[in-house]
Design a protein around this motif. Structure first.
Motif, PDB file in Angstrom:
ATOM      1  N   VAL A 111      51.552 -15.458  22.210  1.00 40.67           N
ATOM      2  CA  VAL A 111      50.403 -14.686  22.685  1.00 40.67           C
ATOM      3  C   VAL A 111      49.163 -15.542  22.661  1.00 40.67           C
ATOM      4  N   LYS A 112      49.044 -16.465  21.649  1.00 42.51           N
ATOM      5  CA  LYS A 112      48.088 -17.432  21.687  1.00 42.51           C
ATOM      6  C   LYS A 112      48.048 -18.421  23.068  1.00 42.51           C
ATOM      7  N   LYS A 113      49.405 -18.728  23.542  1.00 41.04           N
ATOM      8  CA  LYS A 113      49.530 -19.368  24.901  1.00 41.04           C
ATOM      9  C   LYS A 113      48.937 -18.664  25.966  1.00 41.04           C
ATOM     10  N   PHE A 143      42.120 -17.628  29.415  1.00 41.56           N
ATOM     11  CA  PHE A 143      40.971 -18.423  29.305  1.00 41.56           C
ATOM     12  C   PHE A 143      40.499 -19.572  30.139  1.00 41.56           C
ATOM     13  N   ASN A 144      41.233 -20.483  30.157  1.00 37.20           N
ATOM     14  CA  ASN A 144      41.300 -21.565  31.132  1.00 37.20           C
ATOM     15  C   ASN A 144      41.036 -21.021  32.797  1.00 37.20           C
ATOM     16  N   GLN A 199      31.754 -14.313  24.563  1.00 32.09           N
ATOM     17  CA  GLN A 199      31.863 -15.381  25.702  1.00 32.09           C
ATOM     18  C   GLN A 199      33.326 -15.609  26.074  1.00 32.09           C
ATOM     19  N   GLU A 200      34.130 -15.673  24.939  1.00 31.97           N
ATOM     20  CA  GLU A 200      35.589 -15.871  24.977  1.00 31.97           C
ATOM     21  C   GLU A 200      36.002 -14.610  25.686  1.00 31.97           C
ATOM     22  N   PHE A 201      35.721 -13.436  25.261  1.00 30.88           N
ATOM     23  CA  PHE A 201      36.351 -12.316  25.918  1.00 30.88           C
ATOM     24  C   PHE A 201      35.898 -12.182  27.421  1.00 30.88           C
ATOM     25  N   VAL A 202      34.691 -12.297  27.764  1.00 32.41           N
ATOM     26  CA  VAL A 202      34.170 -12.169  29.029  1.00 32.41           C
ATOM     27  C   VAL A 202      34.946 -13.313  29.877  1.00 32.41           C
ATOM     28  N   THR A 203      35.088 -14.337  29.548  1.00 36.40           N
ATOM     29  CA  THR A 203      35.997 -15.278  30.197  1.00 36.40           C
ATOM     30  C   THR A 203      37.327 -15.119  30.390  1.00 36.40           C
ATOM     31  N   TRP A 252      37.005 -12.616  33.731  1.00 35.06           N
ATOM     32  CA  TRP A 252      37.340 -13.855  34.716  1.00 35.06           C
ATOM     33  C   TRP A 252      38.664 -14.178  34.743  1.00 35.06           C
ATOM     34  N   GLY A 253      39.258 -14.274  33.620  1.00 27.05           N
ATOM     35  CA  GLY A 253      40.671 -14.724  33.827  1.00 27.05           C
ATOM     36  C   GLY A 253      41.575 -13.614  34.166  1.00 27.05           C
TER      37      GLY A 253
END
Length: 144
Positions: free
Chosen positions: A10-12, A18-19, A50-54, A58-59
């Motif tokens: 899940v982390k990956k 995100f990337n 910001q993390e969530f939006v990205t 976007w991701g």
């Protein structure tokens, strides 16, 4: 935790989204704008957005097949114009220009939104768009 997936899997997955989202965000909104947004949205509270939006917008959405980036930009312009979200609208107008949209196309999107969402929204949309296009032309919104 999602069934049948390890915490590491899940982390990956989050890291990949995100990337990919960050790459897309840079492509559309420009490195300077994105870096400022990430810098200003720091800490565990604001940084989470910001993390969530990205990752999510976007991701997940912007990287999907099926619509060209320019079409996605047009949809955002119309929706943000109708919601009177001026600062986000300006960002997405500049992003649309980065995605190959013309001023004429952006004008038509805002006119369409004004017809269906109301003239006050359209008038504000034109105010925002005029300034955003001028800034983009002067180099303040173009891709890095």
């Amino acid at each position: 935790m999602a069934a049948n997936y390890s915490e590491e899997e899940v982390k990956k997955a989050h890291e990949i989204l995100f990337n990919e989202g960050l790459k897309m965000r840079y492509q559309v909104a420009g490195k300077e704008y994105v870096d400022n947004a990430l810098k200003n949205g720091t800490g565990s509270f604001a940084g989470a957005m910001q993390e969530f939006v990205t990752e999510s917008c976007w991701g997940s959405i912007w990287t999907r097949p099926g619509l060209e980036l320019k079409t996605r930009s047009f949809l955002n312009i119309a929706m943000l114009c109708c919601q009177n979200r001026s600062s986000e609208l300006a960002t997405h107008i500049k992003g649309a220009l980065n995605n190959g949209a013309s001023e004429d196309e952006i004008r038509e999107v805002i006119l369409q939104a004004a017809c269906y969402c109301g003239m006050p929204a359209g008038i504000e949309g034109f105010r925002v768009a005029t300034k955003a296009v001028d800034e983009w032309k002067s180099g303040q919104g173009k891709k890095a």
